[in-house]
Design an enzyme around this catalytic site. Structure first.
Site, short mmCIF file in Angstrom:
data_model
loop_
_atom_site.label_atom_id
_atom_site.label_comp_id
_atom_site.label_asym_id
_atom_site.label_seq_id
_atom_site.Cartn_x
_atom_site.Cartn_y
_atom_site.Cartn_z
N CYS A 1 9.29 -27.70 -6.69
CA CYS A 1 8.79 -28.67 -5.71
C CYS A 1 7.38 -28.33 -5.26
O CYS A 1 6.57 -29.21 -5.04
CB CYS A 1 9.73 -28.73 -4.53
N GLU B 1 4.39 -36.69 -8.90
CA GLU B 1 5.02 -35.40 -9.20
C GLU B 1 5.58 -35.46 -10.62
O GLU B 1 6.46 -36.27 -10.91
CB GLU B 1 6.15 -35.14 -8.20
P1 NAD Z 1 17.42 -35.93 -6.88
O1 NAD Z 1 16.90 -36.47 -5.60
O2 NAD Z 1 17.62 -36.87 -7.99
O3 NAD Z 1 18.82 -35.21 -6.65
C1 NAD Z 1 19.00 -34.18 -5.74
C2 NAD Z 1 20.45 -34.12 -5.33
O4 NAD Z 1 20.79 -35.33 -4.64
C3 NAD Z 1 21.43 -34.02 -6.48
O5 NAD Z 1 22.49 -33.20 -6.08
C4 NAD Z 1 21.91 -35.45 -6.65
O6 NAD Z 1 23.20 -35.55 -7.21
C5 NAD Z 1 21.92 -35.94 -5.21
N1 NAD Z 1 21.79 -37.39 -5.05
C6 NAD Z 1 21.23 -38.29 -5.89
N2 NAD Z 1 21.28 -39.52 -5.35
C7 NAD Z 1 21.87 -39.39 -4.13
C8 NAD Z 1 22.18 -40.30 -3.08
N3 NAD Z 1 21.90 -41.60 -3.17
N4 NAD Z 1 22.77 -39.81 -1.97
C9 NAD Z 1 23.03 -38.50 -1.85
N5 NAD Z 1 22.78 -37.60 -2.81
C10 NAD Z 1 22.18 -38.04 -3.94
O7 NAD Z 1 16.43 -34.75 -7.27
P2 NAD Z 1 16.49 -33.81 -8.53
O8 NAD Z 1 15.93 -34.57 -9.69
O9 NAD Z 1 17.80 -33.17 -8.66
O10 NAD Z 1 15.45 -32.66 -8.07
C11 NAD Z 1 14.11 -32.76 -8.21
C12 NAD Z 1 13.44 -33.11 -6.90
O11 NAD Z 1 13.77 -32.17 -5.89
C13 NAD Z 1 11.93 -33.04 -7.03
O12 NAD Z 1 11.33 -34.15 -6.43
C14 NAD Z 1 11.58 -31.77 -6.27
O13 NAD Z 1 10.27 -31.73 -5.78
C15 NAD Z 1 12.60 -31.76 -5.20
N6 NAD Z 1 12.76 -30.40 -4.63
C16 NAD Z 1 12.29 -30.16 -3.38
C17 NAD Z 1 12.37 -28.88 -2.83
C18 NAD Z 1 11.84 -28.58 -1.45
O14 NAD Z 1 12.22 -27.55 -0.90
N7 NAD Z 1 11.01 -29.39 -0.88
C19 NAD Z 1 12.97 -27.85 -3.57
C20 NAD Z 1 13.43 -28.15 -4.85
C21 NAD Z 1 13.32 -29.43 -5.37
#
Ligand code: NAD
Length: 792
Positions: free
Chosen positions: A300, A397
């Site tokens: 991230c 991103e």
């Molecule tokens: P994502 O948002 O697609 O999914 C994250 C989680 O949310 C997963 O467990 C997924 O199953 C769940 N999810 C998906 N849709 C949902 C909904 N409608 N309601 C509730 N839960 C839902 O993200 P990803 O592709 O798994 O991860 C990548 C993203 O995470 C990137 O944008 C990255 O920058 C971010 N990230 C942020 C940090 C931080 O600390 N700021 C750290 C790591 C990753």
């Protein structure tokens, strides 16, 4: 053959880490996993299943159960039932569990590291040397917060059962960032790992059982986004902690708008990596390797935007390409690999598409020339130069091993380019001139600044973003508050203060001349754009006067004025305190006038009105006192360096004032915001707005710079919604009806404002415990951690 030649031709031999133990663990579980609910493993026959794969080979690792509605309900219920007992344990008792968890992870650290590498595709070097040690440190550190909870947070208590949702890029590390503070504070947990990477969370649940953690305190539900969504909407969860994409963060903000769930969002980023001409360029290049090729760039806070000073740009690009050519990409379990596999084909395709788009938009591409493994999902380290600041690859991103490079000439231009992003997670600054770097750090709109280093994390230093990177902090002292609430909070408002509305506008008698109190914008009294006014009545029903009916344009003007008043933040805290004291002085001089206004509007007697004015003066003193005392912390993370946790203002804040205690309520909200250096657009209570319009006359005589406080009277629901949607407003506080609170949350997702609302409840403004002090200073600020290594 000469030794020099041997060095040139010398290649790495394979240095594989054995997957045996992890394979054994999968076998023991027949490569098929259930859900961890109430201390037991559950595999409902009717439940759907999905598979998890090794991204480095594309081979299936295990079959995983998908939690549906019934399982979500059972897990939440288990967490709810377990909460009272868990929360009633002493801090020491909880500390022992957290300590035991840390010990168990330490004992199984190699298994965790290998399993994580297999499930995620990241290199064993990273899981072994970074992820797992940070996880262990997190549990030890938070065992300490559990132990000291009662003395360190005496006014706070746990929230209740919480739902936690994490992504796939740091499955175990983010699990620890979520679970450790939640349990330390006395909450119980339902955790949903990402569907791509559930394995280490399941191993973690198994490990927790070994510690004798009481059933229901931790529940792990595997499943897709839909399972997460069910958690978000579950009425019995008191908080949602989410890490993931900004897109899903927005959905969650909207879905929780009509509940009183606490929410923290750790979202995406597009972090700048700024290299000045006086930087140690070789160190900066090594830093870049860690910034953008760490975890294949699926980080991230990846330093994905290289901003390099023009005078050294060519040199940096050349050296970078030479260094990139030496990167090793391949089997993640090979200990000498720099980069492993991308999580899944869909993510690889997305990266490819964005790179192609970058080229179409004019970027020049340079890619690592090595041979990628035949199987699995690998992507070569990629450098894009000649990138335009507004282009897709500079703004979006990519979440892959792709660096977009741009140049700048002056430090001011560097700041401008760095802040030219919807995100605000982290930044790296490289310069041998520490004065310049420290001067830059506060100007960067990000939650973390790494000076001459990058991607540093520690349990003691909070992590989190500004703007569309979300809000809330994980880790450290500030992170604990995200899992606590005030023991003495707002109470249900059975009956908001009943206010008489004018039935007719009687302008005969008292009003011979126009007595419409104007709006107060940019230090000037201005007529409302609408040209309309609203009547205000006294408690006895007589007409007290009229106030301007503010509209969208007035809010726009007020926000613009507040934005221009950013110099308020640059004043020393001492100077801000002096101005606040001056306000107190001027208010006291006019105390009789305010008393009679309060008496007439509210029907209170003289003694009560005098008490409100006197408490108001005292409250101003409190915040004048705190203005130079709500200081940051200096962390000593396990490195040769410091992390400065600075309390920064949020920026432009909107504040919707309560009807109760018209003067004291308004001041209780306005003052902490001002003391922290925010500028404010204030919507006064509709029935008592004349108190606010009287008050701007106090502001005018107290040296408050123009634009620092702007007052727009009118309909709170309407004006609050406009403020919520305004992208230049960074924070919004609402003390009002449930609808006003809900609208603020629902419509604030454009720029992911920091929102605090009373949830339609009432506060006792005379009670200093709930309405005054550091809790409010904390709400009016956000923590920025600035990491500064020292030594040669
Ligand atoms: P994502 O948002 O697609 O999914 C994250 C989680 O949310 C997963 O467990 C997924 O199953 C769940 N999810 C998906 N849709 C949902 C909904 N409608 N309601 C509730 N839960 C839902 O993200 P990803 O592709 O798994 O991860 C990548 C993203 O995470 C990137 O944008 C990255 O920058 C971010 N990230 C942020 C940090 C931080 O600390 N700021 C750290 C790591 C990753």
């Amino acid at each position: 053959m000469q030794v020099t030649e041997i060095y040139k031709t010398l290649d790495y031999s394979p240095a594989p880490e054995s997957p045996e133990q992890a394979i054994e663990w999968l076998k023991e579980n027949k490569s098929s996993f259930g859900l961890f609910i109430n201390g037991k493993w559950l595999k409902p026959k009717s439940a759907a299943v999905f598979k998890t794969f090794n991204p480095a080979s594309g081979k299936k690792l295990a079959t995983i159960t998908e939690a549906g509605k019934a399982e979500v309900n059972s897990a939440v219920n288990a967490a709810k039932q377990a909460f009272p007992k868990w929360n009633a344990l002493t801090g020491h008792e909880r500390a022992r569990y957290l300590y035991a968890i840390a010990r168990q992870i330490q004992k199984h650290s190699r298994l965790f590291a290998v399993l994580e590498s297999m499930d995620n595709g990241k290199t064993i070097r990273e899981t072994r040397d970074i992820d797992v040690p940070l996880v262990i440190r997190h549990f030890y550190h938070h065992a300490g917060w559990a132990q000291t909870l009662e003395s360190e947070f005496p006014e706070h208590t746990a929230i209740g059962p919480v739902g936690q949702i994490i992504p796939w890029n740091f499955p175990l590390m983010l699990l620890s960032w979520k679970i450790a503070p939640a349990l330390a504070a006395g909450n119980t947990v339902v955790l949903k790992p990402a569907e791509f990477t559930p394995l280490t969370a399941l191993l973690f649940a198994e490990i927790c059982s070994l510690t004798g953690l009481p059933p229901g305190v931790l529940n792990v539900l595997t499943g897709p986004g839909n399972t997460g969504s069910m958690l978000v909407k579950h009425p019995d969860l008191k908080k949602i902690a989410f890490t993931g994409s900004t897109e899903v963060g927005r959905i969650i903000r909207e879905q929780t708008a009509d509940s009183d769930k606490k929410l923290t969002l750790e979202l995406g980023g597009k972090s700048p990596f700024i290299v000045f001409e006086d930087a140690d360029l070789d160190s900066a290049i090594e830093g870049l390797v860690d910034a953008i090729w760490f975890n294949q760039g699926q980080v991230c806070c990846a330093g994905s935007r290289l901003l390099v000073q023009e005078s050294v740009a060519e040199k940096v690009t050349d050296r970078l390409k030479a260094r990139m050519a030496k990167l090793r990409v391949g089997d993640p379990l090979d200990k000498s690999m720099d980069m492993g596999a991308i999580i899944a084909p869909i993510q690889k395709k997305r990266i490819q598409k964005l790179v192609e788009k970058g080229e179409k938009e004019g970027a020049e591409i340079w890619q690592w020339q090595g041979t990628l493994p035949q199987n699995g999902y690998f992507f070569p380290p990629t450098l894009l130069t000649n990138v335009a600041p507004a282009s897709t690859v500079a703004q979006t991103e990519i979440f892959g091993p792709v660096l977009s490079s741009m140049t700048f000439r002056t430090p001011d231009e560097a700041v401008m380019l760095a802040n030219n992003s919807a995100y605000g997670l982290a930044a790296s600054v490289w310069s041998e001139n520490i004065n310049q770097s420290l001067h830059l750090a506060p100007k960067l709109k990000v939650g973390v600044v790494w000076i001459n280093c990058t991607n540093q994390f520690d349990a003691s230093a909070g992590f989190g973003g500004y703007r569309e990177s979300g809000y809330g902090r994980e880790g450290g002292h500030e992170g604990m508050f995200e899992y606590l609430k005030l023991k003495k909070g707002a109470v249900d408002s059975a009956q908001r203060l009943k206010v008489k509305q004018a039935t007719k506008t009687d302008k005969s008698g008292q009003y011979q001349i126009d007595r419409t109190a104007k709006l107060y914008i940019g230090g000037k009294q201005t007529r409302p754009d609408s040209g309309y006014s609203l009547p205000v009545v006294n408690a006895d029903g007589s007409l007290a006067g009229e106030i301007g009916h503010g509209n969208r344009k007035d809010i726009r003007n007020a926000v613009e004025a507040a934005n221009k008043a950013s110099g308020w933040h640059s004043l020393t805290p001492h100077s801000r305190a002096q101005i606040l004291y001056f306000i107190a002085e001027n208010l006291e001089t006019r105390s009789e006038e305010f008393e009679s206004r309060i008496m007439r509007l509210t029907g209170l007697n003289k003694k009560q009105a005098a008490q409100e004015v006197q408490t108001s003066v005292s409250r101003i003193f409190t915040y004048a006192a705190l203005a130079d005392k709500h200081e940051g912390l200096v962390h000593q993370p396990p490195m040769r360096g410091l992390a400065l946790a600075l309390n920064e203002p949020i920026g432009v804040m909107g504040i919707i004032c309560p009807d109760e205690a018209p003067l004291l309520g308004l001041l209780s909200l306005l003052l902490p915001a001002l003391a922290m250096g925010n500028s404010v657009v204030l919507i006064p209570s509709r029935p008592f707005a004349l108190v606010a319009t009287d008050f701007y006359q106090v502001l005018e005589t107290s040296d408050v710079p123009p634009g620092v406080v702007n007052i727009v009277s009118g309909n709170a629901l309407e004006l609050g919604t406009i403020l919520a949607k305004h992208d230049d407003v960074a924070g919004l506080w609402v003390v009002g009806t449930m609808d006003e609170c809900k609208n603020a949350k629902k419509f604030s997702t454009g720029n992911m404002k920091i929102i605090w609302t009373c949830e339609g409840k009432e506060l006792d403004w005379f009670d200093s415990q709930q309405s005054e002090g550091r809790e409010w200073m904390r709400r009016a600020s956000q923590v920025k951690n600035v990491w500064i290594p020292y030594g040669e």
